[in-house]
Design a protein around this motif. Structure first.
Motif, PDB file in Angstrom:
ATOM      1  N   PRO A 274      60.856 -89.292  12.785  1.00 61.57           N
ATOM      2  CA  PRO A 274      60.314 -90.669  13.126  1.00 61.57           C
ATOM      3  C   PRO A 274      58.763 -90.352  12.965  1.00 61.57           C
ATOM      4  N   GLY A 275      57.980 -91.172  13.011  1.00 63.20           N
ATOM      5  CA  GLY A 275      56.466 -91.199  12.876  1.00 63.20           C
ATOM      6  C   GLY A 275      56.041 -90.932  14.445  1.00 63.20           C
ATOM      7  N   GLU A 276      54.606 -90.639  14.405  1.00 61.74           N
ATOM      8  CA  GLU A 276      54.155 -90.149  15.631  1.00 61.74           C
ATOM      9  C   GLU A 276      54.348 -91.241  16.693  1.00 61.74           C
ATOM     10  N   PRO A 277      55.119 -90.875  17.849  1.00 62.40           N
ATOM     11  CA  PRO A 277      55.369 -91.695  19.016  1.00 62.40           C
ATOM     12  C   PRO A 277      54.081 -91.836  19.833  1.00 62.40           C
ATOM     13  N   ASP A 278      54.231 -93.194  20.356  1.00 56.75           N
ATOM     14  CA  ASP A 278      53.378 -93.381  21.328  1.00 56.75           C
ATOM     15  C   ASP A 278      54.130 -93.483  22.763  1.00 56.75           C
ATOM     16  N   LEU A 279      53.571 -92.340  23.526  1.00 57.30           N
ATOM     17  CA  LEU A 279      54.313 -91.978  24.789  1.00 57.30           C
ATOM     18  C   LEU A 279      53.485 -92.377  26.207  1.00 57.30           C
ATOM     19  N   THR A 280      52.609 -93.370  26.016  1.00 61.65           N
ATOM     20  CA  THR A 280      51.858 -93.950  27.124  1.00 61.65           C
ATOM     21  C   THR A 280      52.952 -94.094  28.318  1.00 61.65           C
ATOM     22  N   GLY A 281      52.450 -93.460  29.453  1.00 65.74           N
ATOM     23  CA  GLY A 281      53.196 -93.896  30.455  1.00 65.74           C
ATOM     24  C   GLY A 281      54.304 -92.760  30.563  1.00 65.74           C
ATOM     25  N   VAL A 282      54.755 -92.098  29.857  1.00 68.08           N
ATOM     26  CA  VAL A 282      56.029 -91.050  29.983  1.00 68.08           C
ATOM     27  C   VAL A 282      55.331 -89.923  30.828  1.00 68.08           C
ATOM     28  N   PRO A 283      56.190 -89.351  31.807  1.00 68.85           N
ATOM     29  CA  PRO A 283      55.838 -88.475  32.580  1.00 68.85           C
ATOM     30  C   PRO A 283      55.600 -87.030  31.673  1.00 68.85           C
ATOM     31  N   GLU A 284      54.822 -86.157  32.193  1.00 70.45           N
ATOM     32  CA  GLU A 284      54.631 -85.129  31.257  1.00 70.45           C
ATOM     33  C   GLU A 284      55.958 -84.076  31.278  1.00 70.45           C
ATOM     34  N   ASP A 285      56.564 -84.056  32.290  1.00 68.36           N
ATOM     35  CA  ASP A 285      57.851 -83.365  32.580  1.00 68.36           C
ATOM     36  C   ASP A 285      58.892 -83.809  31.227  1.00 68.36           C
ATOM     37  N   SER A 286      58.847 -85.350  31.262  1.00 70.20           N
ATOM     38  CA  SER A 286      59.819 -86.000  30.366  1.00 70.20           C
ATOM     39  C   SER A 286      59.360 -85.495  29.039  1.00 70.20           C
ATOM     40  N   GLU A 287      58.232 -85.707  28.768  1.00 71.42           N
ATOM     41  CA  GLU A 287      57.797 -85.102  27.232  1.00 71.42           C
ATOM     42  C   GLU A 287      57.809 -83.804  27.011  1.00 71.42           C
ATOM     43  N   ALA A 288      57.563 -83.039  27.894  1.00 72.12           N
ATOM     44  CA  ALA A 288      57.795 -81.505  27.679  1.00 72.12           C
ATOM     45  C   ALA A 288      59.270 -81.110  27.578  1.00 72.12           C
ATOM     46  N   ALA A 289      60.296 -81.600  28.218  1.00 74.13           N
ATOM     47  CA  ALA A 289      61.562 -81.398  28.284  1.00 74.13           C
ATOM     48  C   ALA A 289      62.214 -81.994  26.675  1.00 74.13           C
ATOM     49  N   LEU A 290      61.788 -83.042  26.323  1.00 71.71           N
ATOM     50  CA  LEU A 290      62.182 -83.397  24.960  1.00 71.71           C
ATOM     51  C   LEU A 290      61.514 -82.580  23.738  1.00 71.71           C
ATOM     52  N   ALA A 291      60.183 -82.403  24.002  1.00 70.76           N
ATOM     53  CA  ALA A 291      59.795 -81.093  23.041  1.00 70.76           C
ATOM     54  C   ALA A 291      60.415 -79.952  23.100  1.00 70.76           C
ATOM     55  N   TRP A 292      60.983 -79.316  24.100  1.00 72.39           N
ATOM     56  CA  TRP A 292      61.883 -78.154  24.112  1.00 72.39           C
ATOM     57  C   TRP A 292      63.162 -78.583  23.451  1.00 72.39           C
ATOM     58  N   ALA A 293      63.735 -79.722  23.592  1.00 70.81           N
ATOM     59  CA  ALA A 293      64.936 -80.210  23.029  1.00 70.81           C
ATOM     60  C   ALA A 293      64.753 -80.181  21.687  1.00 70.81           C
ATOM     61  N   PHE A 374      76.800 -81.679  13.432  1.00 70.90           N
ATOM     62  CA  PHE A 374      76.541 -81.406  14.821  1.00 70.90           C
ATOM     63  C   PHE A 374      75.417 -82.302  15.373  1.00 70.90           C
ATOM     64  N   ARG A 375      75.618 -82.926  16.613  1.00 69.80           N
ATOM     65  CA  ARG A 375      74.615 -83.775  17.024  1.00 69.80           C
ATOM     66  C   ARG A 375      74.214 -83.369  18.286  1.00 69.80           C
ATOM     67  N   LEU A 376      72.968 -83.542  18.835  1.00 72.51           N
ATOM     68  CA  LEU A 376      72.278 -83.086  19.952  1.00 72.51           C
ATOM     69  C   LEU A 376      71.683 -84.533  20.576  1.00 72.51           C
ATOM     70  N   VAL A 377      71.856 -84.817  21.650  1.00 70.10           N
ATOM     71  CA  VAL A 377      71.241 -86.149  22.260  1.00 70.10           C
ATOM     72  C   VAL A 377      70.658 -85.733  23.744  1.00 70.10           C
ATOM     73  N   ALA A 378      69.231 -85.636  23.730  1.00 69.60           N
ATOM     74  CA  ALA A 378      68.646 -85.535  24.999  1.00 69.60           C
ATOM     75  C   ALA A 378      68.046 -86.724  25.585  1.00 69.60           C
ATOM     76  N   ARG A 379      68.195 -86.929  26.760  1.00 73.84           N
ATOM     77  CA  ARG A 379      67.853 -88.082  27.446  1.00 73.84           C
ATOM     78  C   ARG A 379      66.822 -87.730  28.886  1.00 73.84           C
ATOM     79  N   VAL A 380      65.816 -88.493  28.955  1.00 75.45           N
ATOM     80  CA  VAL A 380      64.950 -88.275  30.068  1.00 75.45           C
ATOM     81  C   VAL A 380      64.060 -89.670  30.587  1.00 75.45           C
TER      82      VAL A 380
END
Length: 396
Positions: A274-293, A374-380
């Protein structure tokens, strides 16, 4: 620890000295029996017996207080208290009303040496026995008021102090346990960070090293570029490890998407990102968890899957629990931690750590084989509604 509490057995010389000093201070109230022996006009034989009885009482009383603790048998403590009560009774009946004060010490010893469930009976019992003897001993009734209240209050005060000390000890142990758990959690966090950081970086270094080796004879310029990339990745890995050790590193999803494109391209995998996402309002913990995923998923694709194509999607969904940010990484390879569709049956350390990260952020992980790959899905949780952009672009 320099001192020792009531109901606890001293464990070293210093504790024994402190407890002996503290206990000995209260023996000053035995001045009435001592004065009676010195100035009561008793015969020499009676004085000898009186001193012997008083010394035996004090020794037995001190031994009882010092032997309390470390799982003492209740029957032994009750027997010792019975001996003290018997000594007090004989001395009071033989030598007079001044010796009724010994029952105050019997009551205090009950509160200090017995659990509350039993002390609540033995303390009134010792006080009642003292009251009966005061009615029998000549002029003993004049001592009832002066001794009954100290016997009751002193005994129950000891039970309160003993329970307070036990509670304090339990709180200290609980605090030590919490500190140990916190240390274990920090070690686990560091282990997860190092696994995720080094696993990704070392995989990329390995791929670029192999690529540079193949290019070196015929394409020295391209090989030199791969070596430069290796140096850059190594330096960044060193920075990441230092930040992880100090606990300040928070990976960003945009940076991980860019890194995923480089890693997949170096491995010869066609990447759809995907293109660069707009993560305005997303908690830092959620963004970090998705980045690790994303990092863990791409590392697994590069190292294990043997895939030729990898598709990464980032979607913003509305659920009954609120907005959810969903990251999907799907490849067409043959590798993967678990057989069959659905959750992985045998996840490795990376997926296990990733699951823990997502759960801490309030999210969840699904990983498993699909029909072709194989498919990996992470939700936050996404916090407020976000516009992350769902368009997928292609990369080499």
């Amino acid at each position: 620890m320099s001192g020792v509490g009531i109901g606890q057995r001293p464990e070293n010389r210093r504790q024994r000295a402190v407890k002996a000093l503290w206990t000995g201070i209260w023996l000053v109230y035995l001045s009435a029996p001592v004065s009676d022996l010195l100035h009561g006009g008793h015969a020499f034989g009676v004085q000898v017996l009186g001193w012997t009885g008083l010394v035996a009482f004090v020794v037995w009383y001190m031994l009882l207080l010092f032997r309390t603790g470390r799982g003492d048998r209740t029957n032994l403590v009750l027997g010792s208290l019975a001996v003290l009560a018997a000594q007090s009774t004989v001395l009071a009946l033989t030598l007079g009303r001044e010796w009724l004060v010994l029952f105050v010490y019997v009551s205090i010893a009950s509160g200090a040496a017995l659990p509350l469930s039993m002390a609540r009976w033995t303390i009134p019992g010792a006080s009642a026995l003292m009251t009966v003897l005061a009615l029998v001993v000549p002029e003993g009734t004049s001592f009832i008021g002066a001794l009954l209240i100290p016997a009751l209050l002193g005994g129950f005060a000891m039970t309160g102090v003993r329970e307070l000390i036990r509670t304090t000890v339990a709180l200290r142990e609980a605090r030590a346990t919490v500190a140990q758990l916190a240390a274990n959690e920090e070690r686990l966090r560091l282990a997860r960070d190092l696994h995720d950081l080094l696993g990704h970086s070392l995989s990329l270094i390995t791929l670029k090293s192999e690529l540079a080796g193949r290019m070196l004879p015929a394409q020295p310029d391209e090989a030199a570029q791969q070596v430069a990339d290796i140096e850059q990745v190594s330096r960044q890995a060193l920075v990441d490890v230092r930040e992880a050790v100090t606990g300040y590193r928070r990976p960003r999803l945009a940076a991980e998407l860019a890194g995923a494109k480089v890693a997949l391209s170096a491995a010869g995998v066609v990447a759809e990102l995907p293109g660069e996402p707009d993560l305005t309002g997303v908690p830092e913990d959620s963004e970090a968890a998705l980045a690790w995923a994303l990092r863990e998923a791409v590392t697994n694709v590069v190292r294990h899957s043997g895939a030729r194509r990898c598709v990464v999607e980032l979607l913003d969904r509305q659920t009954l629990d609120g907005a959810v940010l969903e990251l999907s990484v799907e490849d067409d390879g043959s590798g993967g931690p678990g057989p069959g569709p659905g959750p992985a049956n045998d996840p490795g350390n990376g997926l296990t750590g990733l699951t823990e990260r997502l759960e801490k952020a309030g999210g969840a992980l699904e990983a498993g084989r699909i029909r072709q790959g194989f498919r990996l899905v992470a939700r936050v949780p996404a916090g407020s509604s976000t516009d992350v952009g769902t368009d997928v672009g292609s990369g080499a």
